[in-house]
Write a protein that holds these residues in place. Structure first.
Motif, PDB file in Angstrom:
ATOM      1  N   HIS A 295     -13.542  -0.894  -1.219  1.00 35.66           N
ATOM      2  CA  HIS A 295     -12.645  -0.126  -2.268  1.00 35.66           C
ATOM      3  C   HIS A 295     -12.385  -0.866  -3.578  1.00 35.66           C
TER       4      HIS A 295
ATOM      5  N   ARG B  33      -6.647  -3.158  -1.142  1.00 34.39           N
ATOM      6  CA  ARG B  33      -7.530  -2.308  -0.422  1.00 34.39           C
ATOM      7  C   ARG B  33      -7.515  -2.036   0.865  1.00 34.39           C
ATOM      8  N   PRO B  34      -7.730  -0.691   1.238  1.00 29.05           N
ATOM      9  CA  PRO B  34      -7.920  -0.436   2.558  1.00 29.05           C
ATOM     10  C   PRO B  34      -9.098  -1.097   3.151  1.00 29.05           C
TER      11      PRO B  34
ATOM     12  N   ALA C 172      -5.136   5.818  -2.658  1.00 31.08           N
ATOM     13  CA  ALA C 172      -5.002   4.696  -2.049  1.00 31.08           C
ATOM     14  C   ALA C 172      -4.629   3.516  -2.605  1.00 31.08           C
ATOM     15  N   THR C 173      -5.529   3.334  -3.753  1.00 26.21           N
ATOM     16  CA  THR C 173      -5.102   2.005  -4.516  1.00 26.21           C
ATOM     17  C   THR C 173      -4.647   2.124  -5.935  1.00 26.21           C
TER      18      THR C 173
ATOM     19  N   VAL D  66     -10.864   5.456  -4.336  1.00 30.96           N
ATOM     20  CA  VAL D  66      -9.871   6.399  -3.756  1.00 30.96           C
ATOM     21  C   VAL D  66      -8.551   5.986  -4.591  1.00 30.96           C
TER      22      VAL D  66
ATOM     23  N   THR E 148     -10.301  -1.411  -6.855  1.00 30.70           N
ATOM     24  CA  THR E 148      -9.033  -1.428  -6.980  1.00 30.70           C
ATOM     25  C   THR E 148      -8.652  -1.689  -8.439  1.00 30.70           C
TER      26      THR E 148
ATOM     27  N   ARG F  65       0.802  -1.171   0.107  1.00 31.18           N
ATOM     28  CA  ARG F  65      -0.046   0.073  -0.007  1.00 31.18           C
ATOM     29  C   ARG F  65       0.804   1.284  -0.118  1.00 31.18           C
ATOM     30  N   ARG F  66       2.060   1.220   0.125  1.00 29.03           N
ATOM     31  CA  ARG F  66       3.052   2.368   0.239  1.00 29.03           C
ATOM     32  C   ARG F  66       3.236   2.682  -1.273  1.00 29.03           C
TER      33      ARG F  66
END
Length: 338
Positions: free
Chosen positions: A58, A53-54, A94-95, A91, A60, A15-16
């Protein structure tokens, strides 16, 4: 190696850099497709979705990749758990999602649903692609609209008008680039089998070029089913010969009987056939059908889902009302009004 990585990767690490992770997943998909083994990419992509996915809400980039592999391998059921999971959050930061990923999610997801014969949900997904905000036309949107027309006719018997929020650019372009499909929908409105078959024949080459020959055949076949269903709203009893004539069945009473038996078995109509005199008696839906334990459980689940959606909408509404940008915009509008 990529497949092993996707199955064992650390969610916090991937996720970074979601964009780079999406490229790795895309490379795996491309290799699997090039080797004509798209099914081998399905388990790693399922794991990749869960990792990047957070939350389960979400969307992706890996969703579209998964559906594409399921579609190419004809493993439609493998996509079903992901398709049935509702998406509420988009988002990109984030993805790593981009606009094309959303369009492909709608298109490939809709295609998988078509393979499962879930025409209503498929049409809904195609519609999301068609109504997405757009400043330029996309080939994915054109393809989605063509599938949307066919899915709507098979599943619902009509082509709905464009929603008000459909971009005007998209509406103008689709009316010219998909005219053969609009002609088919117009012919379907007439409820005449001959006109529908004529429209299908006249544009046969266009449908074949789009790979939609099979779906067009299902559209033509669905006209017979709907014509028979309309008879149940008018008559209590009718002979098989009359049903064949009204539905335009060239096979006469024999074909009408086969069609009726299939529809009764599938629960599309409620009727009984007296084979001695060739008469069909249409029945109303029994109230006992809705008094089973399974139906009560389904109703309870639907009520629970509706209540959860209401709570979610209320929370989003409150978040918007407290948003600084929204409040500043509303103050600006109020000031200009004064």
């Amino acid at each position: 190696l990529a497949a092993v990585f996707l199955k064992a990767c650390d969610p916090a690490q991937v996720r970074r850099d979601p964009a780079k992770f999406a490229r790795v997943c895309g490379e795996l998909r491309d290799v699997a497709v090039a080797k004509r083994c798209p099914a081998m990419a399905i388990p790693p992509l399922v794991a990749a979705i869960a990792a990047i996915r957070p939350t389960a809400d979400h969307l992706t980039p890996q969703h579209a990749m998964l559906f594409q592999c399921c579609l190419l391998s004809k493993c439609y059921n493998a996509a079903l758990p992901t398709l049935d999971a509702p998406i509420f959050e988009v988002v990109p930061a984030a993805t790593g999602l981009v606009s094309r990923d959303f369009l492909l999610y709608c298109y490939y997801g809709g295609m998988c649903l078509l393979g499962l014969r879930r025409y209503g949900p498929a049409a809904e997904l195609f519609l999301h692609a068609i109504t997405a905000p757009a400043q330029a036309m996309s080939a994915v949107v054109v393809a989605a609209f063509k599938k949307y027309v066919l899915a709507s006719l098979i599943g619902g018997g009509s082509l709905p008008s464009f929603p008000r929020y459909t971009p005007p650019l998209v509406q103008r372009h689709l009316k010219s680039s998909a005219s053969e499909y609009i002609q088919l929908a117009d012919a379907y409105k007439t409820r005449g089998g001959e006109q529908l078959q004529k429209a299908a024949r006249n544009n046969k080459a266009a449908y074949a070029a789009d790979g939609n020959t099979g779906l067009v055949a299902l559209v033509v076949a669905s006209m017979t089913t709907r014509n028979i269903q309309r008879l149940t709203q008018t008559y209590l009893t009718l002979s098989l010969e009359d049903i064949a004539a009204a539905a335009g069945l060239e096979g006469g009473a024999g074909e009408a009987e086969s069609q009726m038996l299939r529809m009764i078995e599938d629960g599309e109509i409620f009727a009984s056939i007296n084979q001695r005199d060739g008469m069909v008696s249409f029945h109303e839906v029994s109230a006992d059908q809705y008094s089973s334990v399974a139906m009560a459980e389904r109703l309870d689940a639907e009520i629970g889902a509706a209540m959860a959606m209401s709570d979610r909408i209320r929370a989003v509404d409150q978040a918007v009302m407290c948003d600084k940008q929204y409040l500043a915009k509303m103050a600006e509008i109020a000031g200009n009004g004064l």
